[in-house]
Motif scaffolding. Structure first.
Motif, PDB file in Angstrom:
ATOM      1  N   MET A  96      -5.162   9.253 -13.102  1.00  0.00           N
ATOM      2  CA  MET A  96      -5.547   7.932 -12.610  1.00  0.00           C
ATOM      3  C   MET A  96      -4.459   6.884 -12.867  1.00  0.00           C
ATOM      4  SD  MET A  96      -8.375   8.279 -11.102  1.00  0.00           S
ATOM      5  CE  MET A  96      -8.856   6.597 -10.854  1.00  0.00           C
ATOM      6  N   ASP A  97      -3.295   7.283 -13.313  1.00  0.00           N
ATOM      7  CA  ASP A  97      -2.189   6.366 -13.537  1.00  0.00           C
ATOM      8  C   ASP A  97      -1.785   5.758 -12.191  1.00  0.00           C
ATOM      9  OD1 ASP A  97      -0.120   5.032 -14.740  1.00  0.00           O
ATOM     10  OD2 ASP A  97       1.275   6.734 -14.570  1.00  0.00           O
ATOM     11  N   LEU A  98      -1.664   4.421 -12.122  1.00  0.00           N
ATOM     12  CA  LEU A  98      -1.396   3.738 -10.854  1.00  0.00           C
ATOM     13  C   LEU A  98      -0.048   4.134 -10.261  1.00  0.00           C
ATOM     14  CD1 LEU A  98      -2.782   0.163 -11.571  1.00  0.00           C
ATOM     15  CD2 LEU A  98      -3.794   1.980 -10.208  1.00  0.00           C
ATOM     16  N   VAL A  99       0.931   4.379 -11.111  1.00  0.00           N
ATOM     17  CA  VAL A  99       2.246   4.781 -10.600  1.00  0.00           C
ATOM     18  C   VAL A  99       2.143   6.129  -9.908  1.00  0.00           C
ATOM     19  CG1 VAL A  99       4.600   5.360 -11.284  1.00  0.00           C
ATOM     20  CG2 VAL A  99       3.417   3.447 -12.387  1.00  0.00           C
ATOM     21  N   LYS A 100       1.400   7.024 -10.514  1.00  0.00           N
ATOM     22  CA  LYS A 100       1.245   8.351  -9.930  1.00  0.00           C
ATOM     23  C   LYS A 100       0.440   8.291  -8.630  1.00  0.00           C
ATOM     24  CE  LYS A 100       0.549  13.055 -11.343  1.00  0.00           C
ATOM     25  NZ  LYS A 100       0.301  13.945 -12.434  1.00  0.00           N
ATOM     26  N   VAL A 101      -0.596   7.456  -8.614  1.00  0.00           N
ATOM     27  CA  VAL A 101      -1.405   7.302  -7.401  1.00  0.00           C
ATOM     28  C   VAL A 101      -0.547   6.745  -6.270  1.00  0.00           C
ATOM     29  CG1 VAL A 101      -3.337   6.018  -6.375  1.00  0.00           C
ATOM     30  CG2 VAL A 101      -3.599   7.069  -8.620  1.00  0.00           C
ATOM     31  N   LYS A 102       0.295   5.751  -6.601  1.00  0.00           N
ATOM     32  CA  LYS A 102       1.182   5.168  -5.583  1.00  0.00           C
ATOM     33  C   LYS A 102       2.152   6.217  -5.060  1.00  0.00           C
ATOM     34  CE  LYS A 102       4.609   1.577  -4.923  1.00  0.00           C
ATOM     35  NZ  LYS A 102       5.429   0.563  -5.548  1.00  0.00           N
ATOM     36  N   GLU A 103       2.698   7.017  -5.960  1.00  0.00           N
ATOM     37  CA  GLU A 103       3.652   8.063  -5.563  1.00  0.00           C
ATOM     38  C   GLU A 103       3.001   9.079  -4.636  1.00  0.00           C
ATOM     39  OE1 GLU A 103       5.678  11.765  -7.827  1.00  0.00           O
ATOM     40  OE2 GLU A 103       5.864   9.830  -8.821  1.00  0.00           O
ATOM     41  N   ILE A 104       1.788   9.523  -4.956  1.00  0.00           N
ATOM     42  CA  ILE A 104       1.076  10.499  -4.125  1.00  0.00           C
ATOM     43  C   ILE A 104       0.740   9.881  -2.769  1.00  0.00           C
ATOM     44  CG2 ILE A 104      -1.069  11.810  -3.897  1.00  0.00           C
ATOM     45  CD1 ILE A 104      -0.972  12.252  -6.935  1.00  0.00           C
ATOM     46  N   ALA A 105       0.329   8.622  -2.767  1.00  0.00           N
ATOM     47  CA  ALA A 105      -0.030   7.951  -1.509  1.00  0.00           C
ATOM     48  C   ALA A 105       1.189   7.833  -0.592  1.00  0.00           C
ATOM     49  CB  ALA A 105      -0.608   6.579  -1.803  1.00  0.00           C
ATOM     50  N   GLU A 106       2.315   7.526  -1.159  1.00  0.00           N
ATOM     51  CA  GLU A 106       3.518   7.365  -0.332  1.00  0.00           C
ATOM     52  C   GLU A 106       4.088   8.706   0.112  1.00  0.00           C
ATOM     53  OE1 GLU A 106       6.118   4.995  -2.728  1.00  0.00           O
ATOM     54  OE2 GLU A 106       5.117   3.120  -2.187  1.00  0.00           O
ATOM     55  N   SER A 107       4.132   9.685  -0.797  1.00  0.00           N
ATOM     56  CA  SER A 107       4.793  10.946  -0.451  1.00  0.00           C
ATOM     57  C   SER A 107       3.882  11.891   0.341  1.00  0.00           C
ATOM     58  CB  SER A 107       5.303  11.636  -1.723  1.00  0.00           C
ATOM     59  OG  SER A 107       4.205  11.987  -2.548  1.00  0.00           O
ATOM     60  N   LYS A 108       2.673  12.141  -0.130  1.00  0.00           N
ATOM     61  CA  LYS A 108       1.808  13.139   0.505  1.00  0.00           C
ATOM     62  C   LYS A 108       1.018  12.577   1.680  1.00  0.00           C
ATOM     63  CE  LYS A 108       1.235  16.176  -3.451  1.00  0.00           C
ATOM     64  NZ  LYS A 108       0.296  16.816  -4.359  1.00  0.00           N
ATOM     65  N   LEU A 109       0.549  11.339   1.554  1.00  0.00           N
ATOM     66  CA  LEU A 109      -0.319  10.774   2.592  1.00  0.00           C
ATOM     67  C   LEU A 109       0.432   9.886   3.576  1.00  0.00           C
ATOM     68  CD1 LEU A 109      -3.388   9.913   0.335  1.00  0.00           C
ATOM     69  CD2 LEU A 109      -3.051  11.933   1.752  1.00  0.00           C
ATOM     70  N   GLY A 110       1.684   9.610   3.309  1.00  0.00           N
ATOM     71  CA  GLY A 110       2.480   8.798   4.224  1.00  0.00           C
ATOM     72  C   GLY A 110       2.057   7.345   4.269  1.00  0.00           C
ATOM     73  N   MET A 111       1.473   6.826   3.214  1.00  0.00           N
ATOM     74  CA  MET A 111       1.051   5.429   3.183  1.00  0.00           C
ATOM     75  C   MET A 111       2.215   4.559   2.707  1.00  0.00           C
ATOM     76  SD  MET A 111      -2.615   5.720   1.352  1.00  0.00           S
ATOM     77  CE  MET A 111      -4.065   5.872   2.311  1.00  0.00           C
ATOM     78  N   HIS A 112       2.178   3.294   3.082  1.00  0.00           N
ATOM     79  CA  HIS A 112       3.178   2.336   2.613  1.00  0.00           C
ATOM     80  C   HIS A 112       2.544   0.961   2.603  1.00  0.00           C
ATOM     81  CE1 HIS A 112       3.732   0.925   6.728  1.00  0.00           C
ATOM     82  NE2 HIS A 112       3.662   2.202   7.084  1.00  0.00           N
ATOM     83  N   LYS A 113       3.211   0.016   1.952  1.00  0.00           N
ATOM     84  CA  LYS A 113       2.683  -1.346   1.879  1.00  0.00           C
ATOM     85  C   LYS A 113       2.780  -1.982   3.271  1.00  0.00           C
ATOM     86  CE  LYS A 113       3.326  -2.566  -2.895  1.00  0.00           C
ATOM     87  NZ  LYS A 113       3.784  -3.594  -3.828  1.00  0.00           N
ATOM     88  N   PRO A 114       1.819  -2.814   3.641  1.00  0.00           N
ATOM     89  CA  PRO A 114       1.868  -3.448   4.956  1.00  0.00           C
ATOM     90  C   PRO A 114       2.995  -4.497   5.025  1.00  0.00           C
ATOM     91  CG  PRO A 114       0.016  -4.273   3.713  1.00  0.00           C
ATOM     92  CD  PRO A 114       0.608  -3.182   2.907  1.00  0.00           C
ATOM     93  N   ASP A 115       3.508  -4.641   6.211  1.00  0.00           N
ATOM     94  CA  ASP A 115       4.521  -5.676   6.419  1.00  0.00           C
ATOM     95  C   ASP A 115       3.840  -7.027   6.514  1.00  0.00           C
ATOM     96  OD1 ASP A 115       6.589  -3.853   6.428  1.00  0.00           O
ATOM     97  OD2 ASP A 115       6.401  -3.440   8.591  1.00  0.00           O
ATOM     98  N   LYS A 116       4.660  -8.090   6.526  1.00  0.00           N
ATOM     99  CA  LYS A 116       4.108  -9.445   6.533  1.00  0.00           C
ATOM    100  C   LYS A 116       3.274  -9.715   7.789  1.00  0.00           C
ATOM    101  CE  LYS A 116       6.468 -11.623   3.116  1.00  0.00           C
ATOM    102  NZ  LYS A 116       5.952 -12.440   2.124  1.00  0.00           N
ATOM    103  N   TYR A 117       3.699  -9.174   8.919  1.00  0.00           N
ATOM    104  CA  TYR A 117       2.974  -9.451  10.161  1.00  0.00           C
ATOM    105  C   TYR A 117       1.665  -8.653  10.258  1.00  0.00           C
ATOM    106  CZ  TYR A 117       4.741  -5.013  12.036  1.00  0.00           C
ATOM    107  OH  TYR A 117       5.024  -3.698  12.238  1.00  0.00           O
ATOM    108  N   GLN A 118       1.491  -7.635   9.385  1.00  0.00           N
ATOM    109  CA  GLN A 118       0.269  -6.824   9.411  1.00  0.00           C
ATOM    110  C   GLN A 118      -0.838  -7.402   8.530  1.00  0.00           C
ATOM    111  OE1 GLN A 118       2.013  -3.117   8.190  1.00  0.00           O
ATOM    112  NE2 GLN A 118       2.006  -2.322  10.298  1.00  0.00           N
ATOM    113  N   ILE A 119      -0.541  -8.367   7.714  1.00  0.00           N
ATOM    114  CA  ILE A 119      -1.530  -8.937   6.788  1.00  0.00           C
ATOM    115  C   ILE A 119      -2.315 -10.017   7.515  1.00  0.00           C
ATOM    116  CG2 ILE A 119      -1.867 -10.217   4.654  1.00  0.00           C
ATOM    117  CD1 ILE A 119       0.687  -8.896   3.622  1.00  0.00           C
TER     118      ILE A 119
END
Length: 161
Positions: A96-119
């Motif tokens: 449940m470490d947030l760094v690890k969750v972020k890493e899995i989300a970016e690498s395995k699930l292809g997620m990324h932070k939204p750009d400014k125009y997407q918010i």
């Protein structure tokens, strides 16, 4: 008359000391054999009772020992499961470490932070709006509550008859 050893009680006749078993050897042997048989039977019965009591005590101790083994095995199983549960809780906390969750989300699930125009920002009003039904508003007065209780009682009586 006296009731001594030399007289028969209630008469003046002297008591004759005559024992058939003392004079006859065959009858004397039978009498001793009978008394020996009774003693042997009593001894066998006493030994049998001691054997039964000993068996009952041994049975009780074997049952106690069996229950203790069962309790010990259950305690060991409980300790094993408790240790496994603690290990799983530690593994969950590490995952449940947030760094690890972020890493899995970016690498395995292809997620990324939204750009400014997407918010998109949404304004939420500060006042709390709740919709109150009309039936609740009607029941709020004391007379209405009493009427509704009476109506329910009438419906119950109608169902019973």
């Amino acid at each position: 008359m006296e009731s001594g050893k030399n007289y028969i009680h209630g008469s003046a006749a002297p008591k004759i000391e005559y024992d058939v078993y003392e004079e006859n050897k065959v009858l004397k042997a039978k009498k001793t054999q009978r008394s020996n048989n009774k003693a042997k039977l009593k001894m066998v019965f006493a030994i049998f009772l001691v054997f039964i009591a000993g068996s009952a005590v041994m049975l009780r101790y074997t049952m106690i020992t069996q229950i203790n083994y069962s309790i010990d095995s259950r305690n060991k199983e409980y300790a094993r499961i408790s240790n496994e549960n603690a290990k799983l809780e530690i593994a969950i906390q590490q995952e449940m470490d947030l760094v690890k969750v972020k890493e899995i989300a970016e690498s395995k699930l292809g997620m990324h932070k939204p750009d400014k125009y997407q918010i998109v920002y949404v304004n939420i009003p500060r006042e709390n709006l709740s919709i109150v039904s009309e039936k609740y508003k009607e029941k709020s007065s004391g007379e209405e509550v009493l009427k509704s209780v009476l109506n329910k009682l009438e419906e119950l009586v109608a169902l019973l008859y």
